[in-house]
Design a protein around this motif. Sequence first.
Motif, mmCIF file in Angstrom:
data_model
loop_
_atom_site.group_PDB
_atom_site.id
_atom_site.type_symbol
_atom_site.label_atom_id
_atom_site.label_comp_id
_atom_site.label_asym_id
_atom_site.label_seq_id
_atom_site.Cartn_x
_atom_site.Cartn_y
_atom_site.Cartn_z
ATOM 1 N N ASP A 127 8.351 20.019 -34.049
ATOM 2 C CA ASP A 127 7.530 18.928 -34.557
ATOM 3 C C ASP A 127 6.616 19.423 -35.684
ATOM 4 O O ASP A 127 5.930 20.437 -35.539
ATOM 5 C CB ASP A 127 6.686 18.375 -33.404
ATOM 6 N N HIS A 129 3.869 18.459 -36.734
ATOM 7 C CA HIS A 129 2.427 18.442 -36.519
ATOM 8 C C HIS A 129 1.976 19.211 -35.282
ATOM 9 O O HIS A 129 0.894 18.976 -34.761
ATOM 10 C CB HIS A 129 1.924 16.997 -36.465
ATOM 11 N N LEU A 130 2.824 20.089 -34.785
ATOM 12 C CA LEU A 130 2.413 20.929 -33.658
ATOM 13 C C LEU A 130 2.498 22.392 -34.074
ATOM 14 O O LEU A 130 3.462 22.810 -34.704
ATOM 15 C CB LEU A 130 3.309 20.695 -32.435
ATOM 16 N N GLU A 149 9.686 20.172 -22.561
ATOM 17 C CA GLU A 149 10.811 19.275 -22.792
ATOM 18 C C GLU A 149 12.195 19.946 -22.813
ATOM 19 O O GLU A 149 13.119 19.481 -22.145
ATOM 20 C CB GLU A 149 10.565 18.545 -24.122
ATOM 21 N N ARG A 171 -1.384 24.295 -27.570
ATOM 22 C CA ARG A 171 -1.250 23.818 -28.941
ATOM 23 C C ARG A 171 -2.355 24.444 -29.777
ATOM 24 O O ARG A 171 -3.542 24.232 -29.509
ATOM 25 C CB ARG A 171 -1.288 22.293 -28.986
ATOM 26 N N GLU A 174 -5.914 22.932 -31.875
ATOM 27 C CA GLU A 174 -6.312 21.623 -31.385
ATOM 28 C C GLU A 174 -7.509 21.805 -30.480
ATOM 29 O O GLU A 174 -7.406 22.333 -29.385
ATOM 30 C CB GLU A 174 -5.163 20.943 -30.633
ATOM 31 N N HIS A 179 -9.242 17.235 -27.046
ATOM 32 C CA HIS A 179 -8.205 18.254 -27.211
ATOM 33 C C HIS A 179 -8.713 19.616 -26.758
ATOM 34 O O HIS A 179 -9.863 19.959 -27.004
ATOM 35 C CB HIS A 179 -7.806 18.387 -28.675
ATOM 36 N N PHE A 265 -1.028 8.073 -40.787
ATOM 37 C CA PHE A 265 -1.770 8.751 -39.718
ATOM 38 C C PHE A 265 -3.275 8.616 -39.892
ATOM 39 O O PHE A 265 -4.021 8.547 -38.913
ATOM 40 C CB PHE A 265 -1.355 10.226 -39.629
ATOM 41 N N SER A 269 -5.196 6.777 -36.952
ATOM 42 C CA SER A 269 -6.193 7.486 -36.126
ATOM 43 C C SER A 269 -7.607 6.960 -36.346
ATOM 44 O O SER A 269 -8.435 7.027 -35.442
ATOM 45 C CB SER A 269 -6.133 8.989 -36.403
ATOM 46 N N GLU A 273 -6.138 3.281 -33.478
ATOM 47 C CA GLU A 273 -6.336 3.898 -32.157
ATOM 48 C C GLU A 273 -7.659 3.519 -31.495
ATOM 49 O O GLU A 273 -7.674 3.178 -30.315
ATOM 50 C CB GLU A 273 -6.251 5.430 -32.265
ATOM 51 N N SER A 293 11.011 11.603 -33.362
ATOM 52 C CA SER A 293 10.882 12.877 -32.668
ATOM 53 C C SER A 293 12.141 13.138 -31.845
ATOM 54 O O SER A 293 13.223 13.187 -32.412
ATOM 55 C CB SER A 293 9.615 12.870 -31.816
ATOM 56 N N ARG A 307 10.636 4.591 -28.259
ATOM 57 C CA ARG A 307 9.494 5.461 -27.982
ATOM 58 C C ARG A 307 8.284 4.612 -27.645
ATOM 59 O O ARG A 307 8.128 3.525 -28.187
ATOM 60 C CB ARG A 307 9.224 6.303 -29.240
ATOM 61 N N GLU A 316 -5.224 7.939 -26.415
ATOM 62 C CA GLU A 316 -3.801 8.067 -26.130
ATOM 63 C C GLU A 316 -3.644 8.916 -24.875
ATOM 64 O O GLU A 316 -4.199 10.006 -24.797
ATOM 65 C CB GLU A 316 -3.120 8.747 -27.325
ATOM 66 N N ASN A 319 3.088 9.878 -24.183
ATOM 67 C CA ASN A 319 4.101 9.614 -25.187
ATOM 68 C C ASN A 319 5.450 9.746 -24.489
ATOM 69 O O ASN A 319 5.749 10.781 -23.902
ATOM 70 C CB ASN A 319 3.957 10.659 -26.303
ATOM 71 N N PHE A 321 9.854 8.616 -24.228
ATOM 72 C CA PHE A 321 11.056 8.296 -24.997
ATOM 73 C C PHE A 321 12.173 7.814 -24.088
ATOM 74 O O PHE A 321 12.298 8.298 -22.964
ATOM 75 C CB PHE A 321 11.643 9.567 -25.654
ATOM 76 N N PHE B 27 -12.578 16.044 -33.888
ATOM 77 C CA PHE B 27 -11.179 16.390 -34.153
ATOM 78 C C PHE B 27 -10.332 15.195 -33.728
ATOM 79 O O PHE B 27 -10.436 14.735 -32.602
ATOM 80 C CB PHE B 27 -10.804 17.640 -33.355
ATOM 81 N N VAL B 28 -9.527 14.673 -34.656
ATOM 82 C CA VAL B 28 -8.727 13.486 -34.368
ATOM 83 C C VAL B 28 -7.271 13.825 -34.604
ATOM 84 O O VAL B 28 -6.926 14.342 -35.658
ATOM 85 C CB VAL B 28 -9.123 12.328 -35.320
ATOM 86 N N LYS B 29 -6.413 13.552 -33.599
ATOM 87 C CA LYS B 29 -5.001 13.839 -33.818
ATOM 88 C C LYS B 29 -4.135 12.990 -32.913
ATOM 89 O O LYS B 29 -4.171 13.141 -31.706
ATOM 90 C CB LYS B 29 -4.706 15.310 -33.535
ATOM 91 N N PRO B 30 -3.341 12.085 -33.523
ATOM 92 C CA PRO B 30 -2.345 11.398 -32.700
ATOM 93 C C PRO B 30 -1.369 12.457 -32.193
ATOM 94 O O PRO B 30 -1.055 13.394 -32.934
ATOM 95 C CB PRO B 30 -1.660 10.447 -33.682
ATOM 96 N N GLY B 33 1.263 13.181 -34.442
ATOM 97 C CA GLY B 33 0.874 12.940 -35.831
ATOM 98 C C GLY B 33 -0.012 14.015 -36.405
ATOM 99 O O GLY B 33 -0.314 15.022 -35.778
ATOM 100 N N PHE B 36 -6.779 15.347 -38.237
ATOM 101 C CA PHE B 36 -7.875 15.186 -39.188
ATOM 102 C C PHE B 36 -9.167 15.645 -38.539
ATOM 103 O O PHE B 36 -9.297 15.602 -37.315
ATOM 104 C CB PHE B 36 -8.045 13.716 -39.585
#
Lengths: 397, 188
Positions: A127, A129-130, A149, A171, A174, A179, A265, A269, A273, A293, A307, A316, A319, A321, B27-30, B33, B36
């Motif tokens: 991914d 963004h990870l 997964e 992660r 984060e 997070h 995004f 966000s 959201e 994804s 999804r 959130e 997630n 699928f 800290f913002v993150k979907p 996604g 930011f």
Amino acid sequence: MAPARDETLRGRITWVGGGRVRLESDAGPLRVTWADAHEEMVGRWAEMDATETTTGWVARRVTLGAAPLASFPKPSGDWLAFHGQERAAITRLRARAQASRTLRDLLELEGFLEVETPLAVPSPGLDLHLAAFEVQGMRAPRFLITSPEYQMKRLLAAGLPRIYALTRCFRKDERGHRHEPEFTMLEWYRAFENADALMRDTERIVETLASALTGGTRLAIDALGARSVGTELAGPWDRLSVADAIARFTSHTLAELLAEEERFFLVWSHEVEPKLGFDRPVFVIDWPASMASLARLHPDRPAYADRFEAYVCGIEICNGFGELIDPIEQRARLLRDQEARRAAGLPVYPIDERFLGALEEGLPPCAGNAMGFDRVVALLTGAPTVADVMAFGSDRL
Amino acid sequence: MYEMSDIRKNLKVVLDGAPWTIVEFQFVKPGKGQAFTRTRVRNLLTGNVVERTFKSNESLEKADIEERQYSFSYKEGDSYVFMETKTFEQLHLNQEQLGEAVAFMQDGMLVDVLFWNEKPIGVTPPTFVELKVVETEPGFKGDTSTNTLKAAKMDTGATVMVPLFINEGETLKVDTRTGEYVERVRTK
């Protein structure tokens, strides 16, 4: 009058005064009358043979542990961190333990098998963004999982149709009130079911946890920086497409935002959201195919991925699928992801050939969901940050 | 340079050529996604607070900001002369550089002076100061209400809104952050 009761009390002496001590036991603080008490005993662990009288506990025989070498309590020490604010940290740890017990009971009852998957793996997922942590010193390159997964899908292909894992995930970069770089994920899969069944599982899991932890299904406390307005957690939850969510809460359209993913995004966000899931939680469905994804395309609406994400009070929580099982399409997507990572100057993790091998051997049609366990516990216990429902957040290591 | 993972409260950074301090950040993150960092920042020159969002790969220039303590020595023409409390080095500031603090200057008062690239950009007086009333309408005896206010001129030049019962010659405690009257000080 109740007869006098003898018991052995164990705990830490946290206060001494007027021939009495405050003994912080596992169950909470106790006042114990003890003629020999003096100030230097503060901070020491004690075992007391005591009698409960009409005026409270009276110590008959006391065994003291060694005096702390440091001042007690240390301002930055663990005792204050766990016993401050009326033992809020301890209360939340108990709630967390109860949540994982309740969860396991529920999933076992539904016929799910708990599996433990490895934390150090050849590929942490591609991914864009990870970011993953690399593990040094193993025979081959290894990374800490960003989700379990790949290995869980190998187990599905190996013939285990209903499985779940409650596992640590990692992660990089984060960190915030929602997070932590190390957190706990609940991930579960059902063979021969679709995303709809997983959404119903999600409703039932959150509803069951809410009842177990709060005695009801109405969320009445602020948590994770979000203000709760009495959100009703009992299902069925609302369902809202990505396009409708954008149209409802912003002055943009999905088509316009998709032209530039970063704008999507940013708007998602910042503007969407924070408004999702206040009356009741909402499943956001119909994600654009470009954001699939590891999801398959929707069988009836191929412009969209099969999804969903669930939101509670702007947060959130999962997630899920309807899973992609086509090995050719999966390999093509992984190669595209690698290319995107290379173009963005990010580390390009390897493709997990054994994961693809499982798809090539044949993955049953299936659906899966990954839920942030810490976030759900934080929501139900009114914790300001996810670190507050962990024994040790990354700030306290 | 600061990376996004370095962001914390009170960090001093340069944005659009001006020095700013981080007031709040998130800290913002979907999940699937882009991340930011959403911040509220205060301009150290103007005091303006605005919201700014940064991408995870952005970095911010560190602002060379330093705060040093000075004591106010005397006024010389249009110039206010200060002395560093550690090095005894002298500093001349004009009225404009002093900003709102100019109305509270008293001999010997300790102030914090903020420097950006070695240039003074702000002066913070003590939170509470004791000032003497030099001019106000006569007090109404027995009127202890604090709801109705009148203007009073203080010995440092500040004008403070005070309750009706305050008289000339009295000493008052004033909050320099808001310029508001706090209470009457009994002088021995």
